[in-house]
Every structure is written in C-alpha cells, then in structure tokens.
Scaffold this motif. Sequence first.
Motif, short mmCIF file in Angstrom:
data_model
loop_
_atom_site.label_atom_id
_atom_site.label_comp_id
_atom_site.label_asym_id
_atom_site.label_seq_id
_atom_site.Cartn_x
_atom_site.Cartn_y
_atom_site.Cartn_z
N THR A 51 26.59 47.41 14.14
CA THR A 51 25.44 48.11 13.91
C THR A 51 25.65 49.50 13.32
O THR A 51 26.77 49.83 13.29
CB THR A 51 24.73 48.52 15.37
OG1 THR A 51 25.47 49.74 16.00
CG2 THR A 51 24.84 47.35 16.06
N CYS A 53 25.35 52.34 14.60
CA CYS A 53 25.83 52.99 15.53
C CYS A 53 27.14 52.55 15.96
O CYS A 53 27.83 53.25 17.04
CB CYS A 53 24.99 52.98 16.92
SG CYS A 53 23.38 53.47 16.16
N ILE A 56 28.77 47.24 19.34
CA ILE A 56 28.16 47.36 20.63
C ILE A 56 28.41 45.67 21.25
O ILE A 56 27.85 44.86 20.83
CB ILE A 56 26.69 47.73 20.71
CG1 ILE A 56 26.52 48.93 19.94
CG2 ILE A 56 26.29 47.73 22.08
CD1 ILE A 56 25.17 49.46 19.49
N ARG A 99 28.83 49.85 27.60
CA ARG A 99 28.60 51.20 27.23
C ARG A 99 29.63 51.77 26.48
O ARG A 99 30.93 51.08 26.60
CB ARG A 99 28.03 52.26 28.43
CG ARG A 99 26.76 51.81 28.71
CD ARG A 99 26.13 52.84 29.64
NE ARG A 99 26.95 53.02 31.04
CZ ARG A 99 27.73 53.78 31.49
NH1 ARG A 99 27.93 54.96 30.61
NH2 ARG A 99 28.33 53.98 32.53
N PHE A 100 29.88 53.01 25.85
CA PHE A 100 30.66 53.61 25.21
C PHE A 100 32.25 53.50 26.03
O PHE A 100 32.05 54.05 27.10
CB PHE A 100 30.30 54.96 24.48
CG PHE A 100 29.47 55.02 23.66
CD1 PHE A 100 29.29 53.96 22.87
CD2 PHE A 100 28.66 56.19 23.64
CE1 PHE A 100 28.34 54.11 21.62
CE2 PHE A 100 27.83 56.42 22.38
CZ PHE A 100 27.58 55.42 21.56
N THR A 105 33.49 47.78 23.58
CA THR A 105 32.51 48.96 22.69
C THR A 105 33.43 50.03 22.69
O THR A 105 33.78 50.55 23.81
CB THR A 105 31.30 49.15 23.73
OG1 THR A 105 30.55 47.83 23.77
CG2 THR A 105 30.29 50.12 22.84
N GLN A 116 24.56 57.51 23.18
CA GLN A 116 24.64 56.15 23.80
C GLN A 116 23.01 55.46 23.81
O GLN A 116 22.89 54.45 23.33
CB GLN A 116 24.80 55.94 25.23
CG GLN A 116 24.98 54.86 26.00
CD GLN A 116 26.01 53.82 25.50
OE1 GLN A 116 27.00 53.65 25.70
NE2 GLN A 116 25.37 53.02 24.56
N ASP A 118 20.91 56.04 21.40
CA ASP A 118 20.79 55.69 19.99
C ASP A 118 21.17 54.11 19.93
O ASP A 118 20.71 53.45 18.90
CB ASP A 118 21.26 56.78 18.91
CG ASP A 118 20.63 57.99 19.12
OD1 ASP A 118 19.54 57.96 19.60
OD2 ASP A 118 20.92 59.00 18.47
N ALA A 119 22.46 53.91 20.58
CA ALA A 119 23.34 52.74 20.15
C ALA A 119 22.33 51.94 20.88
O ALA A 119 22.29 50.53 20.24
CB ALA A 119 24.60 52.88 21.13
N TYR A 120 21.62 52.03 21.94
CA TYR A 120 20.59 50.92 22.38
C TYR A 120 19.41 50.67 21.52
O TYR A 120 19.31 49.35 21.46
CB TYR A 120 19.99 51.39 23.77
CG TYR A 120 20.77 51.78 24.88
CD1 TYR A 120 22.04 51.22 25.16
CD2 TYR A 120 20.64 52.98 25.85
CE1 TYR A 120 22.94 51.29 26.14
CE2 TYR A 120 21.35 53.33 27.03
CZ TYR A 120 22.55 52.38 27.07
OH TYR A 120 23.17 52.68 28.04
N CYS A 122 19.94 50.75 18.15
CA CYS A 122 20.50 49.94 17.21
C CYS A 122 20.79 48.71 17.61
O CYS A 122 20.53 47.58 16.91
CB CYS A 122 21.89 50.58 16.76
SG CYS A 122 21.86 52.16 15.84
N LEU A 123 21.26 48.36 19.13
CA LEU A 123 21.24 47.09 19.70
C LEU A 123 20.05 46.26 19.40
O LEU A 123 19.96 45.02 19.12
CB LEU A 123 21.94 47.10 20.81
CG LEU A 123 22.06 45.63 21.58
CD1 LEU A 123 23.03 44.81 20.86
CD2 LEU A 123 22.47 45.84 23.00
#
Length: 364
Positions: A51, A53, A56, A99-100, A105, A116, A118-120, A122-123
């Motif tokens: 992604t 981000c 992930i 998670r990171f 990941t 993190q 924001d990564a959700y 993106c997923l």
Amino acid sequence: MTRKLQQFVWIFAGLAAAAAAACAFMVWSDYLRDLAAAHARVTSGSEVANTPCGPIEYAVLGSGLPVLVAHGAGGGFDQGLEFGRPLVQAGFRAISVSRFGYLRTPLPADASPGAQADAYACLLDALKLPKAAILGVSAGAPSAMRFCLRHPQRCSALVLLVPATATPRPASGAPPAAVARFLLNAVLGSDFAFWAVANLSQEKMLEELFGTPAADFRRASPEEQERVLRIARHILPMGAREAGLQNDLELLASALNFPAEKIGAPTLVVSAENDLFGTWESGRALAARIPGAQFSGFPDGGHLLVGRYEQVVAEIALFLNQPAAGERAGLPRAHSTRYGRDANPSASGGKQRARIVGAVEACA
C-alpha cells in the motif's frame, strides 16, 4: 577411599551426567520442535498488501460486518485471530492486522499510533472497503483510537478491549521496576527463555507478562485455559516480533495523549476489575471522556479476560449489531455496565446476547 568405592563414584557420576545430557537433549528437542511449529504458523495463513503506507500483513476470516483487529503487544495477525475468531463465529468478518514491526509488517521511521492508523485506512483501500469497525486489544488501543480520530468516515464503531494507554503497572508483589525491566527484557528477548518460562512457570508467566491472575486461570474451563495459553504461546517466534514489541513499550512509556472527547464513533470499552495491568481505571476514564461511550466491566478475568471471553464476545456482537449505533455517538454521558461475579449473558443482557453466546459455543 577404596578402589571399589572410587569405581562406584565414577560410575554414579557418569550415569548422572548421561541422564542430565539426555534430559537436556529432550528439552532442547522439544524447544526446537515448538519453535519450528511457531515459525510454520506465522509463515502461512496471511497475506501482505503493498500500500502507499508500506507493506501490511493481514488475515481475513468470515463474512459480514468487517471488523479490523489491532492486536496487543507481542502479537501479530495470529494473536489478532485469537481475539477475532469468536467474532467470526458470531457472524462478523475479522480482518486481523500485523501492526508495525510485527511479523511481515516492517517498522517504518514513523511508527506512531497516528501513522499506524493511516496504515489501517490504506489497508481498507487495498481491500476495497469503505469503512469498518475496529477492535483495539491492549496495546492496539492507541492506534485504534487514532484511526477513529484521523479517519472518522472510515470508522463505523470502536471497541477497546482492556485498553493499554500507558506502561502496564507491575502485578502485586512484583520485583522493583529496574529488576522487572531486566527480567522482561531477558525473557522477551530470547525465544528459549520465553519458552522455558511458559513451560515451567505458566502461572507466573500469566501474572507477570499477561496481567492475568493465576486463580482466574485455575478456575476457567479447559477450553478457556487453552485459549489463554494459545495467546501466550503465540509470542513465539520472538525475533519476528521484537521490533514491534520494543516500539509498543516505548510508546506506552511516553505521554500518549488522545483527544478522546473528539471521537465520534460509537464506542464500547471492556475491562476486568482485577486486570493486573490496571486497564480498569484507564478504561473507565476513557469511556467517561468519549461521547456516548459504553463501559462493560467484569470483576475478574484479568488482562486476558479468562473465563469471561464468551460474554465479552456476546457484548461486542450485541453492540456492533445495534441498528441505532450511530445515534449513541451523540449522547452526553457514558453508559456503564458492571457485571457481578456470577453474571450470565441471559440475565445481564437479554435473549439476543444469550443467542450469540450459544452460537459461539456451538462453533467452538
């Protein structure tokens, strides 16, 4: 010493040494077997989404209302599935995220709860989902809250399970902080050290590393004991989780401030009064600050909610299934439910909660 006595001593010493070597070999073999099984478990059953981000890792189970699962410290998608699988049995779609710094990941330069969150989002884009509820377990709570704050249009509901927003307090009778930190680093910094503690001193491990009273564990059913031990064992392999765990510990040791009053999503906070990590107090405080939030508390179960998780799942399912959930976000006060020691789903939450518990038990 006579020659015969000397011979006897040497023979005895040799036999003792051989027995010790055989015992050590058996222990080491068991450790290598369990470690290999742990590596096999985390190298299958998940996917990696590339992604904007970053990569992930995630796993998806079930269908229905999507629920992102943000695991706790020392976890990964596999730990998240332990918390999410009962929700799948209750009719939801669990999307468990590593998670990171956990498993596949990577840990980015900015590994804050906001990044993190924001990564959700993106997923969700990668999965073509406009929105989802999010379940933040323990150290997964900070990023879950940030998700609802930074992406309110993507967050349909927020569930905070034993939310950790600060460094866990030591259990009663624990060693001084410096000693406890040394022991924590020693155990969590070595696959073998953790494996040995998990096998030789389960109850001490549950209290010191997982905030769960041993007495609650002993009272639980065999099935519930096995659930708790699976969560504990899933810390292996440590090497694939170390970066994420260290990041979590650093974040929880810092001053994490959240404008909880600005969370607009329907929110449920769940904790146990005897959680040895102290999430009862912080959870009630959070629920009081979030507009319209509900707080469900249990008198026992500890941080892993041992013996209470079927009721917890029923409570979460009932909360997520309520058609007027969106209206609760505007309520001026938090709603609090405190269960007694002998609480049961039908007595404390009506027939719908009892049906959900029955469905979970039937699929277990």
